[in-house]
Design an enzyme around this catalytic site. Structure first.
Site, short mmCIF file in Angstrom:
data_model
loop_
_atom_site.label_atom_id
_atom_site.label_comp_id
_atom_site.label_asym_id
_atom_site.label_seq_id
_atom_site.Cartn_x
_atom_site.Cartn_y
_atom_site.Cartn_z
N ARG A 1 -18.50 -8.83 11.39
CA ARG A 1 -19.20 -7.72 10.73
C ARG A 1 -20.36 -8.22 9.88
O ARG A 1 -21.19 -7.44 9.45
CB ARG A 1 -18.24 -6.95 9.81
CG ARG A 1 -17.25 -6.08 10.53
CD ARG A 1 -16.53 -5.16 9.56
NE ARG A 1 -15.48 -5.83 8.83
CZ ARG A 1 -14.19 -5.78 9.16
NH1 ARG A 1 -13.79 -5.09 10.20
NH2 ARG A 1 -13.29 -6.42 8.44
N ASP B 1 0.83 -1.22 0.00
CA ASP B 1 0.00 0.00 0.00
C ASP B 1 0.86 1.27 0.00
O ASP B 1 1.82 1.37 0.76
CB ASP B 1 -0.89 0.05 1.25
CG ASP B 1 -1.93 -1.06 1.28
OD1 ASP B 1 -1.69 -2.11 0.66
OD2 ASP B 1 -2.95 -0.87 1.95
N HIS C 1 -2.29 -4.68 2.23
CA HIS C 1 -3.60 -4.46 2.83
C HIS C 1 -3.61 -4.17 4.33
O HIS C 1 -4.53 -3.54 4.82
CB HIS C 1 -4.52 -5.66 2.54
CG HIS C 1 -5.97 -5.44 2.82
ND1 HIS C 1 -6.65 -4.34 2.34
CD2 HIS C 1 -6.89 -6.16 3.50
CE1 HIS C 1 -7.92 -4.42 2.72
NE2 HIS C 1 -8.09 -5.50 3.42
N ASP D 1 -3.91 -0.23 -3.67
CA ASP D 1 -4.10 0.85 -2.69
C ASP D 1 -3.11 2.00 -2.94
O ASP D 1 -2.30 2.36 -2.10
CB ASP D 1 -4.04 0.34 -1.24
CG ASP D 1 -5.35 -0.30 -0.82
OD1 ASP D 1 -6.18 -0.57 -1.71
OD2 ASP D 1 -5.55 -0.54 0.38
N HIS E 1 -1.02 4.55 -0.74
CA HIS E 1 -2.03 5.48 -0.22
C HIS E 1 -1.68 6.96 -0.39
O HIS E 1 -1.73 7.73 0.58
CB HIS E 1 -2.33 5.17 1.24
CG HIS E 1 -3.26 4.01 1.43
ND1 HIS E 1 -4.53 4.02 0.89
CD2 HIS E 1 -3.11 2.82 2.05
CE1 HIS E 1 -5.12 2.86 1.19
NE2 HIS E 1 -4.28 2.12 1.89
N ASP F 1 -6.15 7.43 -1.77
CA ASP F 1 -6.85 7.66 -0.50
C ASP F 1 -5.86 7.86 0.65
O ASP F 1 -4.77 7.31 0.65
CB ASP F 1 -7.80 6.51 -0.13
CG ASP F 1 -9.09 6.54 -0.95
OD1 ASP F 1 -9.42 7.61 -1.47
OD2 ASP F 1 -9.74 5.48 -1.05
N ARG F 2 -6.32 8.60 1.64
CA ARG F 2 -5.59 8.83 2.88
C ARG F 2 -4.45 9.84 2.77
O ARG F 2 -4.45 10.82 3.46
CB ARG F 2 -5.04 7.51 3.47
CG ARG F 2 -6.11 6.57 3.98
CD ARG F 2 -6.81 7.17 5.16
NE ARG F 2 -7.39 6.15 6.03
CZ ARG F 2 -7.64 6.36 7.33
NH1 ARG F 2 -7.35 7.50 7.88
NH2 ARG F 2 -8.21 5.43 8.04
N ASN G 1 -8.37 -2.76 -2.71
CA ASN G 1 -9.76 -2.43 -2.38
C ASN G 1 -10.05 -0.93 -2.52
O ASN G 1 -11.19 -0.54 -2.70
CB ASN G 1 -10.11 -2.90 -0.96
CG ASN G 1 -9.17 -2.36 0.08
OD1 ASN G 1 -7.96 -2.44 -0.05
ND2 ASN G 1 -9.72 -1.80 1.15
N HIS G 2 -9.02 -0.09 -2.46
CA HIS G 2 -9.26 1.36 -2.60
C HIS G 2 -9.37 1.80 -4.06
O HIS G 2 -9.71 2.95 -4.32
CB HIS G 2 -8.18 2.16 -1.87
CG HIS G 2 -8.44 2.24 -0.40
ND1 HIS G 2 -9.01 3.33 0.21
CD2 HIS G 2 -8.25 1.33 0.58
CE1 HIS G 2 -9.13 3.10 1.52
NE2 HIS G 2 -8.67 1.89 1.76
N HIS H 1 -3.71 -8.44 -3.41
CA HIS H 1 -3.80 -7.32 -2.47
C HIS H 1 -4.20 -7.76 -1.05
O HIS H 1 -3.56 -7.42 -0.08
CB HIS H 1 -4.78 -6.25 -2.95
CG HIS H 1 -4.90 -5.13 -1.96
ND1 HIS H 1 -3.87 -4.23 -1.76
CD2 HIS H 1 -5.87 -4.79 -1.06
CE1 HIS H 1 -4.21 -3.39 -0.80
NE2 HIS H 1 -5.42 -3.70 -0.36
#
Lengths: 314, 282
Positions: A210, A52, A237, A80, A54, A83-84, A112-113, A162
């Site tokens: 979840r 990642d 990840h 990834d 990011h 983002d962030r 996933n991002h 990932h």
């Protein structure tokens, strides 16, 4: 549009924004390259694997300083990209340019991002609109994400993905059959590849409390290696303080490449260098010095670019 | 590289160490004022060894960004001690799932489409990491909290632009809930000449399900008619996700940015519980 790739790279490295039309053309070109890639790309060592990033652009540049410039070093990125961090636009633009410049030496798989939904929640959408005044480049990038492949195998030895494994995917051939040209779904094998995590608490697959998503245990990992005749699983990840983590006696490794994640976690990062003899080395590195000015700013502005000092919170 | 730690010798940086200076090692700040000593510890996230140890104690996986060595401590000369830290907060998270667990919005669809019906469910725990935590208190036997319906925190006094003598903000934990939202616990403090305020906030967003904010405030007036008075104020707010999103016009506003603005989200939410207690400190 005729793209001068080397010139574009020079601009991006200086964090100068490319024109919107250029970005749209870059995304179109990358799509043409990605569309022909298998869901399981076969790579030959030596190759350096990056986890990642990011949007931490200065740390990406640091990776090239530490692990070698392209095309001298071959790169596999595990997703990834956005983002962030504050430079998702620069990060994904540079990686796309490198893909166009050295299509056989740079490979980008999907995290996933790399998704429309996730990037609207975690910063990339906001950054695109702030830097370009509209969502057009975000739309181009996220359309391109749908073409990114899902996994790689290095020298028939290291399976790279990932997130992790899926109960629906026992054999690599099953991964090849996934129709990947779409937004990442919430459920199914494509979701599992980008989302699942290894867990030492269960031997097999387990459903997250979840109510969606899996963790996979040691027995599952061993079976996957056995069926597919590979020796280890390499994934990204998950944040790790030391920059990497090895699990299940070393058959599953996590590589994390965003040092001082979000400019405040204080963690190290690493890239995994797989040599042509098959040896593996986690090259650990710290945040690039250029981040210092961001950290200064960080105390004054929030993620939406609004001033937050003095903090008379109530 | 560690051997060169610091790297600054007579203002010159040792070669190859320039990039180690950014990594946060433990930073400890101390501030003393009006009989109080405040200590804030700011450290990197836990190492895998520390995480393993904590997880075996807690019995559930810890949040992905775990600032287990961060802590804010307030000590008063009377012996009163108040701390806010990540590990004590996680000890107050439901580790068995007996409190009734939320599910992500698409859980039913997800369950319907999976083919591996015999896969076990991982041990339940409150994966939203909602802590029943209002700080870690050591109270001298001579002192006692009083329920206090009357004296809320005097917001007017806090609105004054008095110089802030000490400010700090510490992350305690953060998790993206597997891309289903966000759960954040942090604490901040500001100390002025006449008073101080601590806010420990837990803020939760479960996409397409709900928002939850738990605020614990500690307000101290150093000289309230000759006494030092502490007010502990706890507010729980909740709102269904759709009720908050309904207030945003996605055509002209950036939904994601709006939902990350916790103060704005908080203003949209109903108060579910509010408790005020008072402690007179000599």
């Amino acid at each position: 549009m005729v793209l001068n790739i080397d010139e574009c790279i020079e601009h991006v490295i200086k964090t100068e924004l490319l024109d919107e039309a250029v970005v749209v053309a870059i995304c179109a070109k990358v799509k043409e390259l990605l569309v022909d890639e298998s869901n399981v790309i076969q790579l030959a060592a030596p190759v350096t694997v990056v986890g990642d990033v990011h949007g931490q652009f200065y740390d990406l540049i640091e990776i090239f300083r530490i692990a070698g410039q392209c095309p001298d070093t071959n790169y596999l990125f595990l997703g990834d990209y956005v983002d962030r961090g504050y430079f998702s636009v620069e990060t994904i633009t540079l990686l796309c340019l490198m893909k166009i410049r050295y299509p056989q030496r740079v490979h980008l798989i999907r995290g996933n991002h790399e998704s429309r939904g996730i990037t609207q929640s975690y910063g990339f959408y906001t950054e695109c609109v702030r830097k370009y005044g509209s969502a057009n480049v975000w739309k181009s990038f996220t359309d391109m994400f749908d073409y990114m492949t899902l996994s790689a195998v290095i020298d028939n030895t290291v399976f790279c993905v990932h997130g992790g494994l899926s109960p629906s995917l026992v054999h690599l051939d099953q991964i090849k059959l996934i129709d990947r040209f779409r937004e990442i779904p919430h459920e199914g094998p494509m979701a599992d590849l980008v989302w699942s995590d290894p867990s030492p608490s269960n031997n097999d697959f387990a459903v997250s409390p979840r109510g969606a998503g899996y963790t996979f245990g040691k027995r599952v990992a061993e079976r996957f290696l056995d069926v597919n005749n590979v020796q280890s699983i390499l994934r990204a990840h998950q944040l790790c303080q030391n920059g990497y983590q090895q699990l299940f006696g070393g058959i599953v490794s996590t590589v994390w490449s965003a040092p001082n994640y979000c400019y405040r976690c204080g963690n190290m990062a690493s890239v995994l260098e797989v040599s042509d003899t098959g040896s593996q080395f986690f090259n650990v590195f710290d945040a690039a010095p250029e981040n210092a000015k961001i950290q200064e700013n960080n105390d004054h502005y929030n993620m939406n670019g609004e001033s937050i000092l003095p903090d008379y919170f109530v | 590289m560690e051997a060169f730690g610091g790297g600054d010798v007579g203002g010159l940086k040792a070669p190859g160490t320039s990039n180690t200076t950014l990594r946060k090692d433990m930073q400890v700040r101390e501030f003393e004022h009006r009989g109080w000593k405040v200590t804030s510890k700011n450290a990197p996230i836990l190492s895998s060894g520390e995480i393993e140890k904590l997880e075996s104690e807690l019995g559930f996986p810890v949040p992905e960004m775990i600032f287990g060595n961060n802590e804010l401590v307030l000590e008063h000369s009377s012996g009163l001690r108040i701390a806010f830290n990540c590990c004590d907060a996680l000890r107050k998270v439901d580790s068995t799932g007996t409190s009734g667990l939320l599910k992500v919005a698409y859980a039913d669809d997800w369950a319907r489409t999976r083919q591996d019906t015999d896969t076990e469910i991982a041990k339940p725990y409150d994966w939203t990491y909602t802590p029943e935590y209002r700080g870690t208190w050591t109270i001298p036997s001579s002192m006692q909290f009083e329920e206090d319906g009357e004296d809320a925190i005097p917001v007017d006094k806090l609105m004054k632009p008095d110089p802030i003598l000490f400010f700090d903000e510490l992350d305690l934990f953060e998790d993206e809930l597997g891309d289903n939202g966000t759960a954040v616990l942090n604490v901040k403090i500001r100390i002025m000449q006449e008073r101080l305020l601590v806010l420990c906030r837990f803020h939760l967003r479960v996409d397409d399900v709900l928002f939850r904010i738990k605020d614990v405030r500690i307000f101290v007036e150093f000289n309230d008619n000759g006494k030092t008075v502490l007010i502990k104020d706890y507010i729980l707010r909740e709102a269904p996700y759709k009720d908050v999103v309904r207030r945003i016009d996605p055509i002209i506003e950036d939904l994601g940015a709006k939902l990350r603005d916790v103060n704005w989200v908080s203003s949209c939410m109903k108060i579910v519980a509010h408790e005020v207690e008072k402690l007179v400190i000599g």
